[in-house]
Every structure is written in C-alpha cells, then in structure tokens.
Write a protein that holds these residues in place. Structure first.
Motif, short mmCIF file in Angstrom:
data_model
loop_
_atom_site.label_atom_id
_atom_site.label_comp_id
_atom_site.label_asym_id
_atom_site.label_seq_id
_atom_site.Cartn_x
_atom_site.Cartn_y
_atom_site.Cartn_z
N ASP A 97 35.35 35.53 41.12
CA ASP A 97 36.54 36.34 41.40
C ASP A 97 36.16 37.82 41.33
O ASP A 97 35.94 38.36 40.26
N GLU A 98 36.09 38.46 42.49
CA GLU A 98 35.78 39.88 42.60
C GLU A 98 34.57 40.30 41.75
O GLU A 98 34.70 41.07 40.81
N GLN A 157 37.60 37.85 37.39
CA GLN A 157 37.95 39.17 37.89
C GLN A 157 37.76 40.23 36.79
O GLN A 157 37.15 41.26 37.02
N THR A 175 43.42 34.74 43.29
CA THR A 175 43.07 34.26 41.95
C THR A 175 43.80 32.95 41.65
O THR A 175 43.24 32.02 41.06
MG LIG Z 1 43.01 38.31 41.66
#
Ligand SMILES: [Mg+2]
Ligand SMILES: Nc1ncnc2c1ncn2[C@@H]1O[C@H](COP(=O)(O)OP(=O)(O)OP(=O)(O)O)[C@@H](O)[C@H]1O
Lengths: 288, 312, 250
Positions: free
Chosen positions: C171-172, C85, C43
């Motif tokens: 992010d994810e 995320q 991140t």
């Molecule tokens: Mg992360």
C-alpha cells in the motif's frame, strides 16, 4: 405488593444517584477519552464538603451548592495539574488509570485525615422530611426529590450537549481534538471544563446521597465500583446508556436485597460480567 | 528491554547474593519477614509484568490469582497438615492456571479499559464470595495458624525455601520473556496489527501469557500463606491488585528486574511508614502519582540516566 | 496461472459504497499497480482481500482456495503478505529484531517459549539475508523508531519479505518519500519481482513510478474498477483521464 412498590421507588432513587455519578464518568470518557477511576472519590468529597458546609451554615441547600462547586473545582485543578501531562504519551490508557487510581488513594485518605474515620450524618431539610402516602404505600419525599433532580440533570445535560454551541464544541472535541483546535477553540480548556463539570456531578450526587447513607471514608470505593458497572453496562461515553445502566443496577440491588440478601452485593458484578462478555461495548451498542 | 546481556547477568548475581547473604547475617525475625515478603511480592509483580510489561494489557485483577494460590495452600494445609504444603503451592499454581484459561477466554476478547475493568470485576466478585462464604473460607476472619512445611518450618529455613522457589520461578519467567514467544508478546504491545499480518494470533498469544502469569502469581500467593501463617480475603481485594501494579511501575515496567526492585522499595517503605502513620494509602498514592508523572519508566530508568551522564 | 481471483466483491460502510461488485484476476508473476483518487477504496480493497474486513458480498480465491472467510493470520500463512500505507513496524525493537520476529513467525517458532530466541539459526539467517539485500545492515542495531521515514517504509517491506510471500500487497510504498528515496524504492520493487520472483500488486499515487515499474495498471474510482490495462493504454483511456481531471492534484 406494597413492599415491591416501595422497593422499586427505593431502587429508583439509588439509580438516580448512581446516574449522577456515572453520567459524569461517562461524560469524561466520551469527550476527553479519559477513564477517571477516581470518580467515586469526588462523590465522597461532595458528601464531606456538604457536611462541612452544613455544620458551619445550617442550610442543606448551601451544602449542595458548595459540594457541587467544590468537587468540580478540585476535579478541574487535578486535571489541569496532572492529567494534562499524560495526553499523547505512550501507554496513555494504562497510565490514566494508574494516575486516577493514585487520586483515589490520596483523596480517600485526605478525607479520613481531615474529617476523621467516624460516621457523619446530614439531616434532610424539613420540607423533604416525611413521605407521600398513596393508599398503603409510603413514598419518601426525599427519594422523589432525588428522582426529580436526576431527571432534571439528564434533560439539562442532553439539552446542553445537543442544542447549544458549547455542547457542539464538546461533542466535536470528542471526535477530533486537533480539528477543533484548528478552529480556534482552546481544546485544553474544554477538557479541563468538562472534567470539572463531570466531577461536579459526582460531588452533587455525594451530597444528595449523604442524608440517605452514612458518610464514611470508605464510601467512595463502593460508589466507584458501582458506577463503573453502570457505565460499562450503558457503554462508556454513552449518556443515555448510563441512565439505563443505573436503572438496572439500582433495581437489581433493591430487589436483590429482598430476595437474596446475603449475596445481593455480588449481583451487580455478575451482571457486569455477563454484559461485558456478550455485549462488551455496552447494552446500547449495535454489534461488535 | 533485555538488550544489555551483561547487565542481566549482573542482575541475577546481585539478586541471589543479596538475598542469600541475608540468611547468614544473623538477621532478626522481622528482617527475614520483610525479605520474605519482598521476594514473594517481587515474584508476583514479575509475573504480573509478563503480561503488562510486554503486551501493555493492564489487569486490575491479578490479586485473584495471588489470593487463589494463598487460599488453596492455606485451606488445604489447615485441613490436612503441613506435609502437603509444598505440593499445594504447586497445585495452587495449576488450578490458578486453569481458572485463568477460563477468565482469559472471556477477558482477553476485550482490550484497553474494558479488559482492565472486567479483570477487576472478576477479582472483586471472588473477593465478595470469599467474604460471604464463611463456612468454607472463614469469611472476614481469614485463616490463621497455617503451618509451614516440614524441613522449612522455622522462619529462616522457610526464607530459604522462598528464595529457591522465587529464584527458579523468576528464571523461568525470564526464559519465557527472552524466547521467541516473549518477543511476539512485545510485538503485540507495540503493533498488534502487524503481528496479525505476520500470521500470528494476538488473542491466543495473550491468553498463553495470561496463563503463565496467573500460574506464577498463584505460586507467589501460596508461598505468602506460610510467611505469617495467616491469610485474609483482602488478598483478593483490588488494593492488592493496585499494589502490585504500583510496584511494577515504581521499579520500571520495561525492565525484567524492575518489578522486583519496585517490590523492595514498596515493602520496605510500607514497613517504615506504617509504623509512623496510619495514612499509608495517602503515602503510596503520592508515590504512585509522582512515579506516573515524573518517572513512568521506574527507578530503573535512573540507572540508564546515570550511565548516559557518565558517557557524556 | 491465476494466483488470486476476486469475484463480485462488494462492501459498504454505512452510506458509502466503497467497493462495488469488483472482479479481477491477479496472474502469477505479475507486477501491477492500483491507482485511483483519494478515498477511491484502494486500501479497503486490500483489507478485503487480506481478510482484515469481511465483504458484504463476493469471494476471494487465493491459489485455488476460497479464502473469503479466513482470518488474516491464516491468509498470511498461505503466502499473501502486506506492507502498509503508514509503515507498520515494531518501533521499540532493534531493526534486526523487527525482521527476525517476522522470520521466527515464518519458521513457526512463535510459540517456542523455553529457548532464547538467538537459538533459532534458520530465522537468524533469513533475517540477515533480507537485511543485506535491502541494504539495512548498517542500521541493524538501531532502534526502529530511529530510522528515517523512508527507511521505515523499507523496513516494513523487509518484515513482509521475511514471510517469503508469493503475493505481496503493497500500500503506497513511496508515500511521504523524498525523490531520492523514491528512486531507490523503484529499483527495489523491480528487484523483488525479478530476483525474488514475487508477484506484486502495489497501490501508488506517483505516476512516474507506476509508468516505470508496473506491467499492468488497474484504476479504481469511487469503489469501481473502471479500467485494467498496460500503463501506456491506461494513460490514453478517456474515462481514466476524466476521473483524474475531476480531481485536483494529479
Ligand atoms: Mg489508502
Ligand atoms: N473502517 C471504516 N469505516 C468506515 N469508513 C471507512 C472505513 N475504512 C475506510 N472507510 C471509508 O472508505 C472510503 C475509502 O477508503 P480507503 O482508505 O479505502 O481509500 P484509499 O483509496 O485507500 O484512499 P487513499 O488514497 O487516501 O489512501 C473512504 O471514504 C473512507 O473514509
């Protein structure tokens, strides 16, 4: 020269009183993340409780104790009944300010209602009457007393916060409430206790200030603003910062009155504005 | 929020009809005085809420702009006569907007409690200066005998002027709030980081909202100067800022008309309570406390609640 | 063609060295994954590239420009857009308005303050297209906070799409999703790449997803880029296996 020294001592004792109020404010913010706008009102309560006690039992020291305990209890109760309901709500920050603002309105008027709008005075205890005389300089004993109490409280608070288990729990709660909760600590009670201790400090300051300043219902507001300035200078939640902030404001006021009497009361604002602009997290912050 | 378009139309119509009809019901001077104050404070609160109700930034120093508007109008009219009244109200708004650019430049770099305290400090500073600078501002005595503008010099015709100016001003604020810019402001309140990562500058949008808010707050202040013809440094005092916040919360900070409704309740209550007791602060303290705890979305949320009851 | 180049990027948080002199190039048209254990600095890497935090050392180039010292809002305007995320949406707005707000920003209408926002047809149209192609149209009139967790992640991506990104940093995208939602996200990622022709770099813990979707994988361990290759090769690389075997849960 003498006038500067006595002005300096005067400023120092004002600074210590400010520190007592402001350290409480700072403590609540640092630990509980609560901004207690009404902190000055607990100072006010302290003055009046001391006055009331002393008029019933003519003993200054009992007055100090009841003022401290009384302000602390009322603070803890208010936190328990009202502030708790705000934790975790949307817009929590602004609503905390507004709730504690409503405390100011209520407490200040309650004081006026109970004790009347007229001035009240508390006399110093006999052993603190008079001054120490060094050469041609007069240092009032009472001011020395305030300075000593201020330093003692600062040291005690430092010791408790850093060297005891209770202090560790409090500091840990300020970092991570849920984590401390998982360790089996009743975080909710910690909050109430911290709030109570902080308001007790405010009450103590109010009682100690009473012999120096007249006790009037409006005093709370001035004190809040001054201690806000102190706390903002030192950085919210920073204990030693509060001490530094109090010293600056105490001395600036003491000398401001000497040099620019008419505008002295505006100096603290000017300082706060300058600090907030250049070091918004307080003088002790490293950088933004 | 402004999802219910029909509801908003009704709001505007009710607003105009109620306040307009007051003028034709042969009201007493006192009634008109109260209604005038409601309109002026309602505009003030609506202007304040342009910032608070959208971005969540709580200014505790909006009295500064209100007071500035009142003093600019009051002082100039006092020196140059009532002919300049209306232009001065407008000029007060402009000057206030300029001042707010400077202040916002400093204050809006901070958020949360720091922003609140810095705005408070500035307003208190100006309050202190107003009190101390006797020769210029009249100090603690304030200014009395401010004449109303020609054509609108009776209490009832002045009321009409207030109604027109407030109505137009609120309409303008409404337009701002329902524009893309207004939507960005709401976005800032809900998720400033997302706004940044959509290519928008949070600080500059807040600054612009602050300036608009200051402009209309000063317009309200300027109009206020003519209601009783007297102004006082306490217009700058923090209780004034606190009052306008209370009105906003009381009415409902998420709704456009909430602050006006809050102002109505506040002013009427003040009028009633002050005649009964000197402990007005205590009363508003209790109201504020109850509102914060039990009705954080204001009385307007009661309407939603009733609607939902009807549906089920 | 190189779309984005990272040169000697370095960052410390106090004692932790989260990014260690990192170098790599993102090619135009790539669909690649970044993997690595928790706390590896994935991140943070996105935060550095997108201008959210400043690196201590090194540079970032995007479309040939040095963007190292640009603000995140300006970088976004150049076409590098992120999804997050923890889904980053406007919870108290309608689903449609979430996307519409982003579209208004893309059309540079965020400063217009004198017309109601429904007057902006271009942005409306964009928002509707995105809404339809991500199958959110039935939920357009819900409040964003009412959406399921998975739909909120999709909305986050929808918001990003309204900025018409040339590079999308995700992010994810599947964190916290059910297996079903993951499958749909897989399809969505491929579509974004093929239909919308967006260059995509996504951080991912779900290996199935990585193997299935990514054409290239970069492995981050303790702030260091230890491998960069096709998924098949990466799975055979000893250092990667070691890094992951050291960690439980993979
Ligand atoms: Mg992360
Ligand atoms: N702003 C910050 N200040 C201090 N430390 C930070 C900051 N942001 C991240 N870190 C630390 O840097 C390290 C890397 O964090 P990062 O969020 O980049 O990891 P990650 O690879 O995304 O992990 P995850 O898979 O859990 O999302 C962690 O140890 C984290 O605690």
């Amino acid at each position: 020269m003498e006038i500067y020294i006595s002005q300096f001592i005067g400023g120092l004792s004002v600074a210590m009183l400010l520190f007592l109020v402001a350290s409480g404010l700072s403590l609540i913010f640092g630990v509980a993340n609560i901004f207690n706008f009404a902190h000055g009102s607990f100072y006010l309560l302290g003055s009046y409780i001391a006055y009331q006690t002393i008029s019933l039992f003519p003993n200054f020291w009992i007055g100090l104790i009841t003022a401290t305990i009384g302000a602390g209890l009322i603070g803890a109760i208010l936190e328990f009944i009202f502030l708790k309901r705000l934790y975790g709500r949307v817009n929590e920050g602004p609503f905390q300010i507004l709730l504690t603002y409503s405390f100011i309105l209520i407490l200040d008027d309650a004081v006026k209602f109970i004790w009347g709008p007229e001035y009240k005075t508390i006399v110093k205890p006999d052993i603190l009457e008079g001054s120490f005389v060094i050469g041609s300089i007069f240092i009032p004993k009472y001011n020395v007393f305030i300075i000593i109490v201020g330093i003692a409280i600062a040291l005690l608070a430092w010791y408790v916060l850093n060297k005891t288990k209770a202090g560790m729990i409090v500091r840990a709660s300020s970092l991570d409430r849920t984590m401390v909760g998982l360790l089996g600590v009743n975080v909710s009670m910690v909050m109430t206790a911290v709030f109570g201790i902080a308001t007790a400090l405010g009450g103590l300051a109010g009682a100690m200030a009473a012999p120096l300043r007249t006790v009037t219902p409006g005093a709370g507001i001035e004190v809040i603003i001054d201690s806000l300035i102190v706390v903002v200078l030192g950085g919210l939640g920073n204990f030693w910062g509060a001490l530094l902030g109090a010293l600056i404001i105490g001395e600036v006021n003491a000398f401001g009155i000497l040099w620019i009497p008419q505008w002295a009361s505006l100096l603290s604002f000017a300082i706060m504005i300058i600090v907030l602009i250049f070091k918004p997290q307080g003088l002790f912050s490293k950088s933004r | 929020m402004m999802n219910n378009i029909k509801g908003q139309y009704i709001g505007w119509i009710v607003f105009f009809i109620v306040f307009m009809s007051l003028a034709f019901l042969n009201p007493t001077e006192h009634t008109i005085n109260i209604a005038s104050k409601i309109l002026v404070m309602g505009l003030f609160a609506t202007a304040f809420n342009l910032l608070f109700g959208t971005t969540g930034l709580l200014s505790f120093g909006h009295a500064l702009f209100f007071g500035l508007g009142a003093y600019i109008t009051g002082m100039v009219v006092k020196s140059y006569g009532a002919e300049v009244f209306i232009p001065m109200v407008f000029l007060g708004g402009i000057i206030s907007a300029i001042v707010s650019i400077l202040l916002g430049f400093l204050c809006l770099r901070l958020t949360g409690v720091y922003f609140t305290m810095l705005t408070l400090a500035f307003a208190q500073l100006v309050w202190g200066i107003t009190i101390k600078w006797y020769n210029f501002t009249g100090g603690d005595d304030g200014i009395q005998g401010i004449e109303r503008p020609p054509l609108f010099d009776t209490f009832s015709s002045y009321y009409i002027l207030i109604l027109i100016v407030v109505f137009i001003s609120m309409l303008l604020i409404y337009i701002v709030r329902s524009s893309p810019f207004g939507m960005v402001l709401r976005g800032i309140g809900q998720n400033p980081k997302r706004i940044t990562f959509l290519g928008m500058n949070v600080y500059r949008h807040c600054l612009f909202a602050y300036v608009i808010s200051a402009f209309f707050s000063a317009i309200a202040g300027g109009l206020f100067a003519g209601i009783d013809g007297s102004i006082h440094p306490n217009l700058f005092f923090w209780t004034q800022s606190g009052g306008v916040i209370l009105m906003t919360i009381l009415g409902g900070l998420n709704s456009f008309f909430g602050p006006l409704i809050g102002a109505t309740i506040f002013i009427i209550l003040e009028d009633v309570v002050i005649r009964q007791t000197e402990y007005w602060s205590f009363v508003i303290g209790v109201i504020m406390l109850s509102a914060v705890i039990f009705l954080p979305k204001g009385v307007i949320s009661l309407l939603d609640f009733i609607q939902r009851l009807r549906k089920t | 063609m190189v779309l984005c180049e990272i040169k000697g990027l370095d960052k410390r948080f106090g004692g932790i060295h989260v990014t260690r002199s990192m170098d790599f190039k993102i090619q135009e048209g790539e669909l690649s994954a970044i993997i690595g254990p928790n706390g590896a600095g994935k991140t943070t890497l996105f935060n550095l590239i997108s201008g959210f935090i400043r690196p201590d050392k090194g540079q970032v180039f995007f479309m040939g420009r040095d963007i190292t010292n640009m603000t995140p809002e300006n970088i976004t305007r150049l076409g590098m857009v992120r999804s997050f995320q923890v889904s980053s949406i406007f919870p108290d707005e309608k689903v449609f308005d979430n996307i519409f707000l982003a579209a208004l920003s893309y059309h540079k209408k965020n400063w217009s303050f004198y017309k109601t926002n429904t007057a902006y047809k271009d942005a409306m149209k964009d928002a509707e297209i995105i809404l339809n192609s991500l199958n959110l149209n039935e939920k357009a009139h819900l409040w964003a906070y009412e959406l399921s967790h998975g739909d909120q992640k999709v909305l986050d991506i929808a918001i990003a799409l309204a900025m018409k990104p040339s590079l999308l940093l995700m992010d994810e995208p599947t964190s916290g999703m059910s297996p079903d939602e993951r499958k749909r996200m897989k399809v969505l990622l491929k579509r974004l790449h093929e239909e919308f022709k967006i260059t995509i770099v996504f951080i991912e813990h779900d290996m199935d997803m990585v193997m299935d979707v990514a054409q290239k994988v970069r492995v981050l361990v303790q702030g260091q880029l230890i491998a960069e290759n096709t998924p098949e090769v990466i799975m055979q690389t000893q250092s990667v296996i070691d890094a992951y075997l050291g960690e439980d849960g993979f």
